[in-house]
Motif scaffolding. Sequence first.
Motif, PDB file in Angstrom:
ATOM      1  N   LEU A  36       0.822  -1.213   0.000  1.00 18.17           N
ATOM      2  CA  LEU A  36       0.000   0.000   0.000  1.00 18.17           C
ATOM      3  C   LEU A  36       0.855   1.261   0.000  1.00 18.17           C
ATOM      4  O   LEU A  36       0.545   2.253   0.659  1.00 18.17           O
ATOM      5  CB  LEU A  36      -0.955   0.008   1.203  1.00 18.17           C
ATOM      6  CG  LEU A  36      -1.994  -1.100   1.249  1.00 18.17           C
ATOM      7  CD1 LEU A  36      -2.785  -1.038   2.552  1.00 18.17           C
ATOM      8  CD2 LEU A  36      -2.928  -1.021   0.058  1.00 18.17           C
ATOM      9  N   GLY A  37       1.972   1.220  -0.721  1.00 19.97           N
ATOM     10  CA  GLY A  37       2.826   2.399  -0.849  1.00 19.97           C
ATOM     11  C   GLY A  37       3.703   2.680   0.352  1.00 19.97           C
ATOM     12  O   GLY A  37       4.288   3.759   0.457  1.00 19.97           O
ATOM     13  N   ILE A  38       3.822   1.714   1.252  1.00 20.02           N
ATOM     14  CA  ILE A  38       4.663   1.882   2.439  1.00 20.02           C
ATOM     15  C   ILE A  38       5.595   0.686   2.538  1.00 20.02           C
ATOM     16  O   ILE A  38       5.173  -0.462   2.406  1.00 20.02           O
ATOM     17  CB  ILE A  38       3.802   2.023   3.713  1.00 20.02           C
ATOM     18  CG1 ILE A  38       3.019   3.329   3.612  1.00 20.02           C
ATOM     19  CG2 ILE A  38       4.662   1.980   4.961  1.00 20.02           C
ATOM     20  CD1 ILE A  38       2.111   3.616   4.758  1.00 20.02           C
ATOM     21  N   GLN A  39       6.868   0.965   2.765  1.00 26.09           N
ATOM     22  CA  GLN A  39       7.875  -0.078   2.868  1.00 26.09           C
ATOM     23  C   GLN A  39       7.911  -0.601   4.300  1.00 26.09           C
ATOM     24  O   GLN A  39       8.119   0.156   5.249  1.00 26.09           O
ATOM     25  CB  GLN A  39       9.234   0.479   2.478  1.00 26.09           C
ATOM     26  CG  GLN A  39      10.306  -0.564   2.356  1.00 26.09           C
ATOM     27  CD  GLN A  39      11.591   0.037   1.794  1.00 26.09           C
ATOM     28  OE1 GLN A  39      11.678   1.224   1.547  1.00 26.09           O
ATOM     29  NE2 GLN A  39      12.573  -0.796   1.605  1.00 26.09           N
ATOM     30  N   LEU A  40       7.693  -1.917   4.449  1.00 26.17           N
ATOM     31  CA  LEU A  40       7.732  -2.565   5.760  1.00 26.17           C
ATOM     32  C   LEU A  40       9.041  -3.330   5.847  1.00 26.17           C
ATOM     33  O   LEU A  40       9.300  -4.204   5.026  1.00 26.17           O
ATOM     34  CB  LEU A  40       6.566  -3.536   5.914  1.00 26.17           C
ATOM     35  CG  LEU A  40       5.172  -2.944   5.939  1.00 26.17           C
ATOM     36  CD1 LEU A  40       4.609  -2.845   4.538  1.00 26.17           C
ATOM     37  CD2 LEU A  40       4.284  -3.777   6.801  1.00 26.17           C
TER      38      LEU A  40
ATOM     39  N   ALA B  22       8.356   2.935   6.213  1.00 24.60           N
ATOM     40  CA  ALA B  22       8.902   4.122   5.558  1.00 24.60           C
ATOM     41  C   ALA B  22       8.319   4.273   4.163  1.00 24.60           C
ATOM     42  O   ALA B  22       7.791   3.320   3.588  1.00 24.60           O
ATOM     43  CB  ALA B  22      10.424   4.024   5.473  1.00 24.60           C
ATOM     44  N   LEU B  23       8.428   5.491   3.624  1.00 25.60           N
ATOM     45  CA  LEU B  23       8.092   5.683   2.217  1.00 25.60           C
ATOM     46  C   LEU B  23       9.234   5.107   1.401  1.00 25.60           C
ATOM     47  O   LEU B  23      10.404   5.351   1.718  1.00 25.60           O
ATOM     48  CB  LEU B  23       7.947   7.172   1.896  1.00 25.60           C
ATOM     49  CG  LEU B  23       6.776   7.906   2.534  1.00 25.60           C
ATOM     50  CD1 LEU B  23       6.828   9.386   2.178  1.00 25.60           C
ATOM     51  CD2 LEU B  23       5.453   7.308   2.098  1.00 25.60           C
ATOM     52  N   PRO B  24       8.938   4.339   0.352  1.00 26.35           N
ATOM     53  CA  PRO B  24      10.004   3.834  -0.510  1.00 26.35           C
ATOM     54  C   PRO B  24      10.753   5.010  -1.147  1.00 26.35           C
ATOM     55  O   PRO B  24      10.185   6.099  -1.312  1.00 26.35           O
ATOM     56  CB  PRO B  24       9.269   3.018  -1.573  1.00 26.35           C
ATOM     57  CG  PRO B  24       7.909   2.775  -1.015  1.00 26.35           C
ATOM     58  CD  PRO B  24       7.616   3.891  -0.069  1.00 26.35           C
TER      59      PRO B  24
ATOM     60  N   LEU C 243       9.329   8.773  -1.836  1.00 26.98           N
ATOM     61  CA  LEU C 243       9.887   9.858  -1.026  1.00 26.98           C
ATOM     62  C   LEU C 243      10.382  10.993  -1.922  1.00 26.98           C
ATOM     63  O   LEU C 243      10.126  12.169  -1.648  1.00 26.98           O
ATOM     64  CB  LEU C 243      11.029   9.335  -0.152  1.00 26.98           C
ATOM     65  CG  LEU C 243      11.731  10.353   0.732  1.00 26.98           C
ATOM     66  CD1 LEU C 243      10.770  10.996   1.719  1.00 26.98           C
ATOM     67  CD2 LEU C 243      12.888   9.688   1.463  1.00 26.98           C
ATOM     68  N   GLN C 244      11.041  10.644  -3.023  1.00 25.72           N
ATOM     69  CA  GLN C 244      11.526  11.675  -3.944  1.00 25.72           C
ATOM     70  C   GLN C 244      10.376  12.421  -4.604  1.00 25.72           C
ATOM     71  O   GLN C 244      10.427  13.638  -4.772  1.00 25.72           O
ATOM     72  CB  GLN C 244      12.447  11.063  -5.008  1.00 25.72           C
ATOM     73  CG  GLN C 244      13.130  12.082  -5.886  1.00 25.72           C
ATOM     74  CD  GLN C 244      13.961  13.079  -5.089  1.00 25.72           C
ATOM     75  OE1 GLN C 244      14.784  12.698  -4.265  1.00 25.72           O
ATOM     76  NE2 GLN C 244      13.748  14.369  -5.308  1.00 25.72           N
ATOM     77  N   ARG C 245       9.299  11.713  -4.959  1.00 24.03           N
ATOM     78  CA  ARG C 245       8.123  12.375  -5.552  1.00 24.03           C
ATOM     79  C   ARG C 245       7.501  13.364  -4.569  1.00 24.03           C
ATOM     80  O   ARG C 245       7.100  14.465  -4.949  1.00 24.03           O
ATOM     81  CB  ARG C 245       7.092  11.346  -6.009  1.00 24.03           C
ATOM     82  CG  ARG C 245       7.452  10.649  -7.304  1.00 24.03           C
ATOM     83  CD  ARG C 245       6.287   9.880  -7.906  1.00 24.03           C
ATOM     84  NE  ARG C 245       5.678   8.916  -7.012  1.00 24.03           N
ATOM     85  CZ  ARG C 245       6.043   7.648  -6.875  1.00 24.03           C
ATOM     86  NH1 ARG C 245       7.051   7.184  -7.587  1.00 24.03           N
ATOM     87  NH2 ARG C 245       5.407   6.844  -6.044  1.00 24.03           N
TER      88      ARG C 245
END
Length: 169
Positions: free
Chosen positions: A27-31, A39-41, A45-47
């Motif tokens: 769901l767009g979150i790095q576990l 965290a945000l991948p 994160l760059q976007r």
Amino acid sequence: MTELCFVLGVPLAKEKSEGPSTSITFLGIQLDTESGTLALPPAKLQRVRDLLNEWSDKKVCSRRELESLIGVLNHACKVVRPGRSFLRQLIDLLAGSRDTFARRPHHSIRLNRAFRSDIAWWRSFIVEWNGVGFFPRGNADGEHRVSFVTDASGAWGCGARWKTHWFQL
């Protein structure tokens, strides 16, 4: 699992399948179970950083643009915990006018000093605060079990439980 889905006729998108791994994106979150963080991948994160840079000098926006920005930052709040406090000015700006005309998607909204202050906070801390330590590390008896549970409902999509502690995304 893949074979069972095939037998049952459940379609799987191979490009969306991951694992087994200690770090997956859901769901767009790095576990990450090794570091115990959410965290945000890097690409996402760059976007978000690019988006914040675009908004830092804006003076006016449409209602639809502001709604979109709030949605992106609200998602980021899942892993940037202090961020929720710095969404308030944006939401207040969106809700500021009660008349019917202001509710139209292309209505212009003047961005005030409080808005720019919150965007500055996000720009400064999005990288530093990305990656919430969320998974418990175990206890004195050495137990390190973490259960992940997901569902396909629109209400929530991912949860984890450890003893009596739980969270949801």
